[in-house]
Motif scaffolding. Structure first.
Motif, short mmCIF file in Angstrom:
data_model
loop_
_atom_site.label_atom_id
_atom_site.label_comp_id
_atom_site.label_asym_id
_atom_site.label_seq_id
_atom_site.Cartn_x
_atom_site.Cartn_y
_atom_site.Cartn_z
N PHE A 44 -9.70 -7.23 -42.51
CA PHE A 44 -10.09 -8.51 -41.94
C PHE A 44 -8.82 -9.31 -41.71
N ASP A 45 -8.58 -9.74 -40.47
CA ASP A 45 -7.31 -10.40 -40.16
C ASP A 45 -7.39 -11.06 -38.79
N ALA A 46 -6.78 -12.23 -38.65
CA ALA A 46 -6.66 -12.85 -37.32
C ALA A 46 -5.69 -12.08 -36.44
N HIS A 47 -4.74 -11.39 -37.09
CA HIS A 47 -3.63 -10.74 -36.39
C HIS A 47 -3.77 -9.22 -36.45
N LEU A 48 -3.03 -8.55 -35.56
CA LEU A 48 -3.04 -7.09 -35.59
C LEU A 48 -1.96 -6.53 -36.53
MN LIG Z 1 -2.93 -12.32 -40.60
#
Ligand SMILES: [Mn+2]
Length: 295
Positions: free
Chosen positions: A130-134
């Motif tokens: 789970f992450d906003a970024h890759l």
């Molecule tokens: Mn992140």
């Protein structure tokens, strides 16, 4: 005369442990440890203080207790400024915990630590992030191993399938291309927000048949409105309820290990820490029996 030392425990508080546990390592199903490391931080350092912050918050939350979870808290890894040393220590800790038949639960610290743990688990049959970024840059700020590149390094080093990244919403072009080339499956935050049922179905299908999942939760997956205390806030994120329901779905299939990273107490009003503790706790509560212990 026999010395009775019980008065010490009655009178004095030894400081916070995760969910206030005093369970021994031998009796535990889950072994929690902290990684107070944020040395590659590119924007706002401070996640090194998160293990302590999460422990304090965890002692005061009214966490649901529909069944007892046997958790021990091993403490934090020794502090280092070297990313290589940190990765080696994380790997050794994870290996020893798994050898003892327990499930590691790692409190970050920055996300880079996941590079030290995943490949030391032996066999896992999936990685759910789970992450906003890759976190799939080739390099960043003149280094190749940092919190924006660790997933790329991991997938270059070892064959892991499937890799499912949930809640993503921001990426450089090279990361998007690398994710596609390396077979990373994406469920964006917009997909979750606009159609939660559809996202649940998609995640359920992508994790179908998996029993030994590594679950990595970067708390910046949440909207900064809910979780302001992260190192790299990205508006447009999911809500805590989305995170919990999706985490429960994944954990119910069987956890090999769990990490919860990137809370930054220096920018937190307490909300990011509380959300992080809940997410980790729900994962432990939902995970069926220890899949590693039973193999
Ligand atoms: Mn992140």
């Amino acid at each position: 005369m026999k010395m009775n030392r019980n008065w010490i425990e009655f009178l004095f508080y030894r400081g916070p442990s995760f969910v206030g546990t005093d369970t021994s390592f031998e009796d535990a199903d889950y072994a929690v440890f902290g990684v107070p490391f944020d040395a590659t931080s590119s924007f706002r350092p401070g996640s090194r203080f998160a293990p302590l912050s999460l422990r304090i918050m965890s002692e005061y939350l009214e966490l649901p207790a529909e069944r007892m979870i046997r958790i021990c808290d091993l403490g934090d890894l020794h502090i280092t400024a070297s990313v290589d040393v940190m990765l080696r220590r994380v790997g050794e800790a994870v290996e020893r915990i798994v050898e003892a038949g327990k499930i590691p639960v790692i409190l970050g610290g920055e996300h880079t630590l996941t590079l030290g743990s995943v490949l030391r688990l032996g066999s896992i049959d999936g990685l759910v992030i789970f992450d906003a970024h890759l976190d799939m840059r080739s390099e960043f700020m003149d280094t190749r191993v940092n919190h924006t590149t660790w997933l790329r390094r991991l997938l270059e080093e070892g064959e892991i399938k499937p890799v499912i990244l949930v809640g993503a919403r921001t990426y450089a072009e090279e990361e998007f291309a690398a994710a596609y080339d390396m077979g990373v499956q994406l469920i964006t935050s917009a997909e979750i927000f606009l159609d939660l049922r559809g996202a649940v179905k998609k995640l359920d299908a992508l994790t179908s048949g998996l029993r030994n999942i590594y679950l990595s939760i970067d708390v910046d997956v949440l909207d900064p409105g809910y979780a302001p205390g992260v190192s790299n806030p990205e508006p447009g994120g999911i809500a805590p309820i989305h995170l919990y329901e999706l985490v429960k779905l994944v954990a119910a299939k069987g956890l090999a290990a769990l990490d919860i990273v990137e809370v930054n107490p220096l920018f937190d009003n307490g909300s990011a820490a509380a959300c992080a503790v809940y997410a980790a706790y729900y994962a432990m509560l939902s995970s069926t029996t220890s899949s590693l212990a039973s193999r």
